[in-house]
Write an enzyme that holds these catalytic residues in place. Structure first.
Site, mmCIF file in Angstrom:
data_model
loop_
_atom_site.group_PDB
_atom_site.id
_atom_site.type_symbol
_atom_site.label_atom_id
_atom_site.label_comp_id
_atom_site.label_asym_id
_atom_site.label_seq_id
_atom_site.Cartn_x
_atom_site.Cartn_y
_atom_site.Cartn_z
ATOM 1 N N LYS A 1 -50.481 30.381 -10.612
ATOM 2 C CA LYS A 1 -51.558 30.395 -9.602
ATOM 3 C C LYS A 1 -52.102 31.812 -9.434
ATOM 4 O O LYS A 1 -53.316 32.040 -9.435
ATOM 5 C CB LYS A 1 -51.030 29.858 -8.264
ATOM 6 C CG LYS A 1 -50.787 28.353 -8.298
ATOM 7 C CD LYS A 1 -50.011 27.828 -7.100
ATOM 8 C CE LYS A 1 -49.713 26.339 -7.290
ATOM 9 N NZ LYS A 1 -48.847 25.766 -6.266
ATOM 10 N N GLN B 1 -45.633 27.524 -0.945
ATOM 11 C CA GLN B 1 -45.105 26.764 -2.080
ATOM 12 C C GLN B 1 -43.950 25.872 -1.610
ATOM 13 O O GLN B 1 -42.993 26.352 -1.009
ATOM 14 C CB GLN B 1 -44.641 27.733 -3.172
ATOM 15 C CG GLN B 1 -44.199 27.059 -4.449
ATOM 16 C CD GLN B 1 -45.320 26.327 -5.195
ATOM 17 O OE1 GLN B 1 -46.433 26.838 -5.296
ATOM 18 N NE2 GLN B 1 -45.031 25.139 -5.683
ATOM 19 N N ASP C 1 -54.229 23.980 0.535
ATOM 20 C CA ASP C 1 -53.527 22.818 -0.013
ATOM 21 C C ASP C 1 -54.066 21.525 0.594
ATOM 22 O O ASP C 1 -53.753 20.435 0.121
ATOM 23 C CB ASP C 1 -52.020 22.914 0.283
ATOM 24 C CG ASP C 1 -51.234 23.354 -0.948
ATOM 25 O OD1 ASP C 1 -51.731 23.147 -2.067
ATOM 26 O OD2 ASP C 1 -50.132 23.900 -0.767
#
Ligand code: NAP
Length: 312
Positions: free
Chosen positions: A58, A102, A125
């Site tokens: 990422k 994460q 997200d």
């Protein structure tokens, strides 16, 4: 009279992700000319090898697109309170547009409390209840931060010109990160949607009616050819390593490429759909190289979008 049977179209996630990333690089450049650089903060707790690999790619993609990124790597012993303080400081930072935590987090951390602490405008997200609610209430995709994997599915369908409006879509799986948001996006795009799960009776009878099948189950090769209407579009979200000779023989008989990968690594990655079902489909996303290829591109898209929306 012989009927013409055409081969299924392979929906190439890698190529579509490439298109999206080059569009984003241009958008980041235009933002820079207007005086800002989109910024992403990633929080990676502890040392989970798979998470470290995801986070590294990422951050690397941010660099390729000109997006500012920074990593925060507290130890596995970090408390929920300490993480809440970190999120609060990132919420307050002007140059941070997106905050990504994460997952999974260590068991002692209150994951939902933490996800809800991220301000919805920085929730790249798309997991915050406010963003989930906006998706469900039918806000246009351009105006919301929606979960990356289902958003990637919609990009594949849209860019491959697969008709959604008026079609029957069946989503297998009802998770908050894939199944439910995918169903909401398909409803918003005017498909007629059925969501199935482990308690669904006579699953095959339902999936056989679908023009579009989205499989997000987590079981290698679960969707068989008998469960699919010939000519349907199949979106395979599953990512399952198979590591036994019996599975290799069952799903990839005579496939030299798969055997070579299997022998090199001791496993090969496959989705939730049996290749025999792909063979009778009209179009399908391969695994690897399908939906999975889009997820990071959509995270980047959300970061750029969050930066734009916050300044609108
Ligand atoms: P999940 O949270 O475990 O959800 C799986 C869903 O499948 C559940 O709703 C479950 O039903 C349903 N299911 C399980 N067995 C079933 C059966 N026999 N018949 C019908 N439905 C069944 O998984 P997820 O996070 O949504 O992920 C699904 C798959 O996608 C996994 O392979 C994951 O690795 C992959 N994934 C890929 C990406 C990507 O970027 N490509 C991203 C995320 C996930 P219940 O609700 O009744 O238990």
């Amino acid at each position: 009279m012989s009927s013409i049977v055409s081969s299924p179209i392979v929906l190439d996630g890698i190529a579509i992700a490439g298109q999206i990333k080059s569009e984003l690089a241009a958008e980041v450049e235009a933002a820079r000319e207007r005086g800002y650089v989109p910024g992403l903060a990633v929080i990676l707790v502890g040392e989970v090898p798979a998470s470290q690999i995801y986070v590294r790619s990422k951050v690397k993609t941010c660099g390729e697109l000109g997006i500012y990124s920074e990593m925060h790597t507290p130890p596995a012993s970090v408390t929920t309170e300490e993480l809440l303080a970190l999120v609060a400081s990132l919420n307050a930072r002007e140059n941070i547009d997106g905050i990504l935590i994460q997952l999974p987090l260590p068991a002692h951390v209150d994951t939902s409390r933490l996800l809800e602490a991220v301000m919805p405008e920085k929730d790249v997200d798309g997991f915050h209840p406010v963003n989930a609610g906006r998706l469900l209430s039918g806000s246009p995709m351009e105006e919301i931060l929606a979960p990356c994997t289902p958003a990637g599915i919609m990009e594949i369908l849209r860019r491959s010109k697969i008709q959604i409006r008026g079609k029957r879509a069946v989503v297998i799986g009802r998770s908050n990160i894939v199944g439910k948001p995918a169903a909401a996006m398909l409803i918003n795009a005017s498909a007629t949607v059925t969501v199935c799960h482990s308690q669904t009776a006579d699953l095959g009878a339902i999936t056989r009616e679908a023009d579009i099948v989205v499989a997000a189950i987590g079981k290698a090769g679960f969707v068989s050819a008998e469960m699919v209407k010939p000519g349907a579009t199949i979106i395979d979200v599953g990512m399952n390593p198979i590591s036994t000779e019996a599975e290799l023989q069952k799903f990839f008989p005579g496939n030299a490429t798969r055997r070579a990968a299997f022998e090199k690594r001791g496993s090969t990655l496959m989705g939730d759909v049996d290749p025999a079902a792909f063979a009778i489909s009209g179009a399908y996303t391969p695994v690897p190289g399908g939906v999975g290829a889009l997820t990071i591109a959509m995270l980047m898209a959300n970061t750029v979008k969050a930066a734009r929306l916050r300044r609108a």
